[in-house]
Design an enzyme around this catalytic site. Structure first.
Site, PDB file in Angstrom:
ATOM      1  N   LYS A  72      47.870  43.456  36.088  1.00 47.36           N
ATOM      2  CA  LYS A  72      46.888  44.253  35.351  1.00 47.36           C
ATOM      3  C   LYS A  72      47.484  45.492  34.676  1.00 47.36           C
ATOM      4  O   LYS A  72      47.093  45.847  33.556  1.00 47.36           O
ATOM      5  CB  LYS A  72      45.748  44.675  36.284  1.00 47.36           C
ATOM      6  CG  LYS A  72      44.827  43.539  36.696  1.00 47.36           C
ATOM      7  CD  LYS A  72      43.662  44.070  37.516  1.00 47.36           C
ATOM      8  CE  LYS A  72      42.687  42.975  37.889  1.00 47.36           C
ATOM      9  NZ  LYS A  72      41.509  43.498  38.611  1.00 47.36           N
ATOM     10  N   ASP A 107      35.693  45.160  34.873  1.00 44.80           N
ATOM     11  CA  ASP A 107      35.228  45.527  36.216  1.00 44.80           C
ATOM     12  C   ASP A 107      34.207  46.656  36.136  1.00 44.80           C
ATOM     13  O   ASP A 107      33.293  46.743  36.955  1.00 44.80           O
ATOM     14  CB  ASP A 107      36.399  45.963  37.093  1.00 44.80           C
ATOM     15  CG  ASP A 107      37.260  44.787  37.532  1.00 44.80           C
ATOM     16  OD1 ASP A 107      36.759  43.656  37.543  1.00 44.80           O
ATOM     17  OD2 ASP A 107      38.439  45.019  37.865  1.00 44.80           O
TER      18      ASP A 107
END
Length: 279
Positions: A72, A107
Site C-alpha cells: 500500500k 478505507d
C-alpha cells in the site's frame, strides 16, 4: 437488471500473499448482477516485482487494481495519489485517468459509509475514541476529521505512536494514554477499535463498555470473527454497532465504480454471500 455500457474490462487485487481475500467474491457478484462483461482476479506479486507490475498495469490487461499488504505504501509512490491517499499514507485502489495512473484510499469512505448505514446520526457526537495507531487508524481518523467530529481521542499502548499520528491531523485529534480509557469512555459517543484485539487467534479487547453513554456507537474493524467480543458486549448493552464486514463491503464500492463505470449497492444478499464464505 441494469446493463452497463462498459464491457470487457478487468481489475485485480495485488498482494503478497493475497489468496485469502474476499474481494473477488464481492466484485464478481456485482459484475454478474449488473450484466457487465469483465473480471476480477488475484495477482500474487512479491515486493521486488511490484513496481514493474504496477507501471505496466494496463499492459497486463487491467483497468485498475486493489492493493493490499505489503504494497500500500509503495503504491502511493508509484501513482498520482489523491488527498485521502496522501493523508492516510497508503493507497488501496488504483485507476486510470486517461494515461495517468491515479490512486485513492477507499478505507476512508468504507468506514464512514458503513457507519452511516449501521448507525444513522452517529456523527452528532462531540467525542470519538479511536483505539490503535496503525494504518487502519489513519483511515478512520481522516474520515472522522473530514466528517467534522469536534474531538477525536487517539489511544494506543505506545503513547509516542499516538502522538505522532495525532500531530499529522491537527488539533482536533488528541493523543491519549491507554490507562486513561476509563476517563474518556463516559463522554465517548463513538468508540472505534482499529487494533487486532478480538480477531481470531488474538486476545479480546478488555475495556469496560458499561462506562459508555447509553446512546454511544461501537465500531470494530475486525471481521473474523463476524461478531467480536467487543461488538457482542456492546449489543448486550443495547448499543448500536458497526462491524468490520460492513466496512469491507462498502470500501469496495468506489473501486468498482472507477473500473466498471457503475456505482453498485451493498445489499443484504451480498453480505450473506460473504458471511457464508467466512464461516
Amino acid at each position: 437488471m441494469m446493463i452497463a455500457e462498459t464491457t470487457g474490462r478487468a481489475a485485480c487485487l495485488i498482494g503478497w500473499p493475497a489468496a485469502h481475500s474476499r474481494s473477488p467474491l464481492i466484485h464478481h457478484y456485482w459484475l454478474r448482477l449488473h450484466g457487465i462483461t469483465g473480471g476480477y482476479s488475484i495477482e500474487a506479486i512479491p515486493p521486488e516485482g511490484f513496481a514493474e507490475f504496477v507501471m505496466h498495469l494496463s499492459t497486463h490487461g487491467f483497468a485498475g487494481a486493489n492493493v493490499t499488504i505489503p504494497h500500500k505504501e509503495r503504491a502511493l509512490q508509484l501513482t498520482e495519489p489523491d488527498e485521502r491517499a496522501r493523508a492516510v499514507g497508503a493507497a488501496n485502489t488504483l485507476y486510470y485517468d486517461g494515461a495517468v495512473l491515479r490512486s485513492t484510499n477507499t478505507d476512508v469512505e468504507g468506514f464512514i459509509s458503513n457507519l452511516d448505514v449501521a448507525a444513522p446520526g452517529w456523527d452528532r457526537t462531540g467525542d470519538a475514541l479511536v483505539l490503535g495507531a496503525g494504518g487502519a487508524s489513519r483511515a478512520v481518523v481522516f474520515g472522522l476529521v473530514e466528517r467534522g467530529i469536534p474531538r477525536i481521542h487517539l489511544a494506543n499502548r505506545t503513547m509516542e505512536r499516538a502522538r505522532v499520528l495525532a500531530d499529522q491531523f491537527g488539533a482536533r485529534v488528541i493523543p491519549a494514554a491507554w490507562n486513561t480509557l476509563g476517563e474518556l469512555l463516559p463522554r465517548t459517543g463513538l468508540l472505534v477499535n482499529t487494533t487486532s484485539l478480538g480477531m481470531n487467534g488474538q486476545p479480546p479487547l478488555d475495556i469496560d463498555l458499561a462506562l459508555l453513554p447509553r446512546d454511544a456507537v461501537v465500531a470494530d474493524l475486525v471481521y473474523v470473527p463476524l461478531e467480536t467480543p467487543l461488538l457482542s458486549a456492546a449489543r448486550a448493552r443495547g448499543l448500536r454497532t458497526a462491524d468490520g464486514l460492513g466496512m469491507l463491503l462498502h470500501q469496495a464500492v468506489r473501486g468498482f465504480e472507477l473500473w466498471f463505470g457503475l456505482r453498485p449497492a451493498v445489499t443484504q444478499e451480498l453480505r450473506a454471500l460473504v458471511e457464508a464464505d467466512l464461516l
